[in-house]
Design an enzyme around this catalytic site. Structure first.
Site, short mmCIF file in Angstrom:
data_model
loop_
_atom_site.label_atom_id
_atom_site.label_comp_id
_atom_site.label_asym_id
_atom_site.label_seq_id
_atom_site.Cartn_x
_atom_site.Cartn_y
_atom_site.Cartn_z
N ASP A 541 -16.40 6.19 -27.01
CA ASP A 541 -17.67 6.11 -26.29
C ASP A 541 -17.59 7.03 -25.06
O ASP A 541 -16.52 7.57 -24.74
CB ASP A 541 -17.84 4.64 -25.87
CG ASP A 541 -19.20 4.34 -25.26
OD1 ASP A 541 -20.14 5.13 -25.48
OD2 ASP A 541 -19.30 3.32 -24.54
N GLU A 544 -19.58 12.26 -23.71
CA GLU A 544 -20.49 13.41 -23.53
C GLU A 544 -19.86 14.51 -22.69
O GLU A 544 -20.23 15.67 -22.92
CB GLU A 544 -21.80 12.93 -22.91
CG GLU A 544 -22.59 12.00 -23.79
CD GLU A 544 -21.99 10.62 -23.95
OE1 GLU A 544 -21.26 10.17 -23.04
OE2 GLU A 544 -22.21 10.01 -25.00
N ASP A 616 -27.63 3.60 -26.34
CA ASP A 616 -28.14 2.40 -25.67
C ASP A 616 -29.65 2.23 -25.83
O ASP A 616 -30.43 2.63 -24.96
CB ASP A 616 -27.78 2.45 -24.19
CG ASP A 616 -26.27 2.44 -23.98
OD1 ASP A 616 -25.55 2.19 -24.96
OD2 ASP A 616 -25.84 2.68 -22.85
C1 NOJ Z 1 -21.98 2.52 -23.30
C2 NOJ Z 1 -22.18 2.33 -24.77
O1 NOJ Z 1 -23.30 3.04 -25.19
C3 NOJ Z 1 -22.30 0.85 -25.05
O2 NOJ Z 1 -22.47 0.66 -26.43
C4 NOJ Z 1 -21.05 0.12 -24.56
O3 NOJ Z 1 -21.22 -1.25 -24.77
C5 NOJ Z 1 -20.88 0.39 -23.09
N1 NOJ Z 1 -20.78 1.80 -22.87
C6 NOJ Z 1 -19.61 -0.27 -22.55
O4 NOJ Z 1 -18.49 0.24 -23.13
#
Ligand code: NOJ
Length: 956
Positions: A541, A544, A616
């Site tokens: 995660d 980017e 998200d």
């Molecule tokens: C951002 C991610 O997009 C999300 O899915 C994750 O729960 C949070 N980071 C925390 O790691």
């Protein structure tokens, strides 16, 4: 002062964490640039306006010097010359060497570099950093064969030569042509004599040549807006721009194509909108710049987590595509016009304008002629979807966070208690000790290996999150090693770059560096992380990369990566390099196993590495609705293994929304429920009845379809045809269907799925794109004729129509996880087409190891022939010791049921069918449903006693 500055940074970081953790109504737009705020975009847009306002009088400064052009062994090359004035005002020229290579794989590749920048040092900046343009985006994105096709021929006529025009024929039977015109500079691509793609049709080709920073930039005048060329400041963050302005831009016209698709990632319609204003259009170009855009806006061209600069144009009878291999920030303007109705027929033409901040120009042109050929051509360049392990196609249960071992095991047990299958449980960042990856919060996870063993007993996996930011903390071994061996991203003065993310102050591993990849592999070594357990999968995660106190929540562009490349050059490919390192680490850990890695950030080529999700989203109907067009965009741009957070990440879904989301999610190639740390728990059993049962049904439906999902992935892994398929893949000639993006065909099944995305809906309209016969998958009601059909869709129903002509395979027994289904009997589902025929494929292997790459698999073809009413099973592979060994391992797998929908009962010989296998024959009873008005017949053969491994026939 320093302490004060540091405090300020901490406060900014805390504020950002707060912003990110709090559900909001829309993306924090002000954190991200508009085109106007990105000087190179603004200048190139202004250039386009200037060209447009000049009309036919537009006289761009670029032309090919025809005396430099040569053609040899499939490559046309020469020099493009730009007329400029030097700082004294005297006329001068800048040279841009170009190559147009005609590749064996069928694509053409146009590369333009800048002669004077190559390797020259930059005055005032550290040694090593040179002016040269970044030319390695293709190195990361393209793994395919770039060998030029020596059978391409130059066929320039005398007349063309007189006019400084060069003409090459290439491709199979040389039915592709490229005509290169020197002045005005233009390259036109033809297929079978028809124009399909024009480069620089509008004269917007533009490259910022190297200029040292003048003492007074304004002395250069402002005709092309020199503001911000050598220095930028956005949101108080300075960018030193050592190489000065270095943008590249090109316009690409798709004449006579009204619809273009692709360039994910955007939360927008599938058919891309115009971007220069007007009703229903955008005002901003589509932006490709990987950013952590928590709770993104829907229906927006704003940048998101990933970037695939691939665009497909489709019209009746033709599909073509381009791939702009550039890893820097990129903007794409789209307009649709009828520039020359006589020459190009009745449709509008789509004009696109590609603008990147830096790098060489590197463009691939694919001439189709149809969607599957385009995907094949693109896959031959950037690689195909890695065939996932089959368990990765089951349901994944995630949440930020499962808090302890007890929590994990209780959730796991509840799935069994409620008879709901699932394959992997996920741990978000809270499992770590202080967000230090490769460590455990021992108070909550004292015995992670034991927990993993408990999961493994039911053949389930554990996915842990591992992000690229490494906490800067004395004593944290992963950081200390990284720092000591200087494998982190650096500042422009060669120091370790530090910024803020979940753990606080952190360094970022520079996975462009082969040594950093080795370092990363080391962290995952057996015995080091999660002991020797083999059921470990990884989630990457924030790659980017997300940097809370960086410009646009990312890395400063003047930070430096391996090879002395600035971050601005490699920004969009960084996420891919990180996943690449993780995949290599998992492969090194268990060489015989196929790895599974989920990524948020991606670039062209990331499909080779694993799965992606759309980041998200929020628990509202709008976010559910935007998933389908987003999945379609990813899918046609090569990234088939895609999903979205089921239930919506931020906020709390109503039980109805949650149920509808599971019903849709069962058809996402990657199927995972996930939720924000502040949201209420929402595991499938929590909403209660009737919702839990409906969610169970949806998840079980996914598991039933797993053999077919896997078969579709297998196809994607060698020819690039995606799992989620737009209407034009099956009905390429129906132009009315090109704008339809709320329904899709699912893999090889012929199932046309229309997720319900409206609150309270009890019915929907499904659009039939062709004249084929369609059957309601659940009650066999017949629909036929192009156009919308009204379908009942109460909460308990997923609207799915089965297109006639397809045979697919299910496994109908309930098991706790995908791996446990590997010896289950199969059901063949046959939906006959309007002529009474059907065909389909089944691919099976051990679902887990790499043995399939040696041929250890089964690949069968099924065909129902209306003429003799016989259903046949035939092998699609040459017999070998490898596939024989696999067949032996599944020689207990029976076909337990065959369901034939739409059979003309008058043609049935009797109430039994005759089966033939291995020179034996026997008859088996059938069951026929009563045919109600408007519904198709269903003939079921129970236990036909044929095996999946051999050839057989069944006479109906
Ligand atoms: C951002 C991610 O997009 C999300 O899915 C994750 O729960 C949070 N980071 C925390 O790691």
């Amino acid at each position: 002062m320093a302490a004060f500055a540091r405090k300020g940074t901490i406060l900014t970081a805390l504020l950002l964490v707060f912003l990110m953790a709090t559900p909001a109504l829309s993306a924090k737009k002000y954190l991200f640039k508009t085109c106007e705020q990105a000087p190179f975009c603004r200048r190139n847009r202004a250039y386009a306006d200037l060209a447009e306002s000049n009309g036919a009088a537009w006289d761009p400064p670029y032309a090919i010097d025809p005396s430099t052009v040569t053609f040899d062994s499939g490559v046309l090359q020469g020099t493009i010359v730009k007329a400029v004035t030097d700082p004294t005002g005297a006329p001068s020229t800048v040279e841009f060497p170009f190559q147009l290579a005609f590749l064996e794989s069928g694509s053409a590749r146009f590369v333009v570099d800048e002669k004077q920048r190559v390797q020259s040092p930059i005055p005032g900046f550290p040694e090593g950093l040179t002016q040269r343009r970044y030319n390695e985006a293709s190195k990361w994105a393209v793994t395919g064969d770039l060998t030029p096709d020596i059978s391409a021929v130059e066929s320039t006529t005398d007349d063309e030569r007189k006019n400084d025009i060069f003409h090459v024929r290439y491709g199979r039977d040389r039915h592709f042509e490229a005509i290169v015109q020197s002045k005005p500079l233009q390259i036109t691509f033809y297929r079978d004599g028809e124009t399909h793609v024009i480069l620089n049709d509008r004269g917007l080709f533009n490259i910022d040549q190297y200029r040292p920073k003048p003492a007074d930039p304004t002395s250069l005048g402002d005709a092309l807006d020199v503001k911000d060329m050598w220095e930028e400041n956005f949101g108080g963050k300075e960018d030193k721009k050592p190489k000065g302005p270095e943008s590249i831009a090109l316009d690409v016209t798709f004449p006579d194509y009204e619809h273009v698709f692709g360039i994910p990632e955007h939360a927008d319609r599938f058919s891309l909108r115009e971007t220069r204003g007007g009703d229903g259009n955008h005002d901003e170009p589509y932006r490709l710049f990987n950013v952590d855009i928590f709770e993104y806006e829907v229906n927006s061209p704003m940048a998101m987590y990933g970037a695939i600069p691939f665009m497909q144009a489709h019209k009746k009878g033709s599909s073509v595509a381009i791939f702009w291999a550039n890893a820097a920030e990129t903007w794409i303007d789209i307009t649709k016009k009828k520039p020359n109705p006589e020459a190009f027929g009745v449709r509008k033409s789509t004009q696109t304008h590609w603008i990147s901040e830096s790098g060489v120009m590197d463009l691939y042109v694919m001439l189709g002629p149809d969607p599957s050929s385009v995907y094949q051509q693109y896959g031959l360049l950037t690689g195909f979807t890695a065939l996932p392990p089959i368990y990765a196609l089951g349901y994944h249960q995630c949440r930020w966070n499962y808090n302890s071992e007890e929590d994990v095991l209780e959730v796991d047990a509840n799935f069994d208690l409620y008879d709901i299958p699932y394959d992997a449980i996920w741990l978000d960042i809270e499992y770590t000790d202080g967000k230090k990856y490769f460590t455990w919060l021992k108070s909550m996870f004292p015995t992670p290996e034991k927990m993993m063993q408990a999961l493994d007993k039911r053949k389930r996996k554990l996915v842990t999150i591992i992000d690229p930011h490494i906490k800067k903390e004395a004593g944290y071994k992963v950081y200390e090693g990284l720092s000591k061996s200087e494998l982190a991203v650096k500042t422009d003065s060669g120091e370790e770059f530090n910024g803020w993310c979940w753990p606080g102050e952190s360094a970022w591993i520079d996975t462009l560096n082969p040594k950093a990849i080795e370092y990363w592999k080391d962290q995952f070594k057996l015995g080091k992380f999660c002991g020797h357990e083999s059921n470990l999968l990884i989630w990457n995660d924030m790659n980017e990369p997300s940097i809370f106190n960086g410009p646009e929540v990312s890395a400063p562009r003047d930070t430096v990566h391996y090879g002395n490349w600035e971050h601005r050059d490699v920004h969009n490919v960084y996420g891919l390099t990180f996943v690449n390192a993780t995949v290599q680490a998992l492969q090194a850990r268990h060489p015989r196993h196929r790895p599974f890695v989920l990524t948020r950030s991606f670039f062209a080529g990331s499909q080779r590495l694993g799965a992606v999700w759309t980041g998200d989203n929020a628990a509202t109907w709008d976010y559910l609705k935007i998933v389908t067009p987003m999945l379609l965009s990813h899918s046609i741009a090569g990234f088939s293994f895609v999903g979205a957070d089921v239930g919506g990440f931020f906020g709390n879904p109503t039980s109805e929304l949650l149920t509808r989301w599971y019903q849709a999610g069962a058809f996402y190639p990657f199927f995972r429920g996930h939720a924000h740390i502040e949201s209420k728990r929402r595991e499938p059993w929590l909403p209660g009845e009737p919702y839990t049962s409906l969610i169970r049904t949806a998840i079980r439906m996914r598991y039933q379809l797993l053999p077919s999902v896997y078969t579709a992935f297998h196809r994607a892994s060698f020819d690039g045809v995606p799992i989620v398929r737009p209407m034009f893949l099956l009905a390429p000639d129906n132009e009315d269907a090109l704008g339809i993006d709320d329904q899709f065909f699912f893999g090889e099944t012929g199932l046309l799925v229309k997720p319900i995305v409206e609150e309270g809906a009890t019915s929907t309209e499904i659009y039939l794109p062709d004249e084929e016969i369609y059957y309601d998958y659940l009650d066999q009601t017949i629909y036929q004729g192009i156009g919308y059909k009204h379908i009942d869709a109460p909460l308990e129903k997923i609207p799915i129509l089965a297109r006639g002509g397809h045979i697919f395979v299910r496994r109908d027994r309930y098991r706790r996880s995908a791996t446990l289904m590997s010896h289950d009997p199969l059901t063949l589902v046959v939906h006959l087409d309007k002529n009474g025929n059907a065909a389909g494929v089944l691919y099976l292997d051990d679902g887990e190891t790499t043995a399939h790459s040696r041929g250890v698999y089964l690949h069968r073809f099924f065909m129902f022939n209306a003429q003799d009413n016989i259903l046949r099973s035939r092998s699609m592979q040459a017999s070998s010791a490898f596939n024989k060994s696999f067949e032996k391992s599944i020689d207990d797998v029976r076909i337990e049921k065959i369901v034939v929908v739409g059979l003309d009962l008058g043609k049935l010989k009797n109430h039994a069918v005759e089966a033939f296998q291995d020179r034996k024959s026997w008859s088996t009873d059938i069951h026929i449903t009563d045919v109600a008005a408007g519904k198709a017949s269903v003939v079921t053969v129970r236990d036909p006693k044929v095996l999946v491994t051999g050839d057989w026939s069944i006479q109906f």
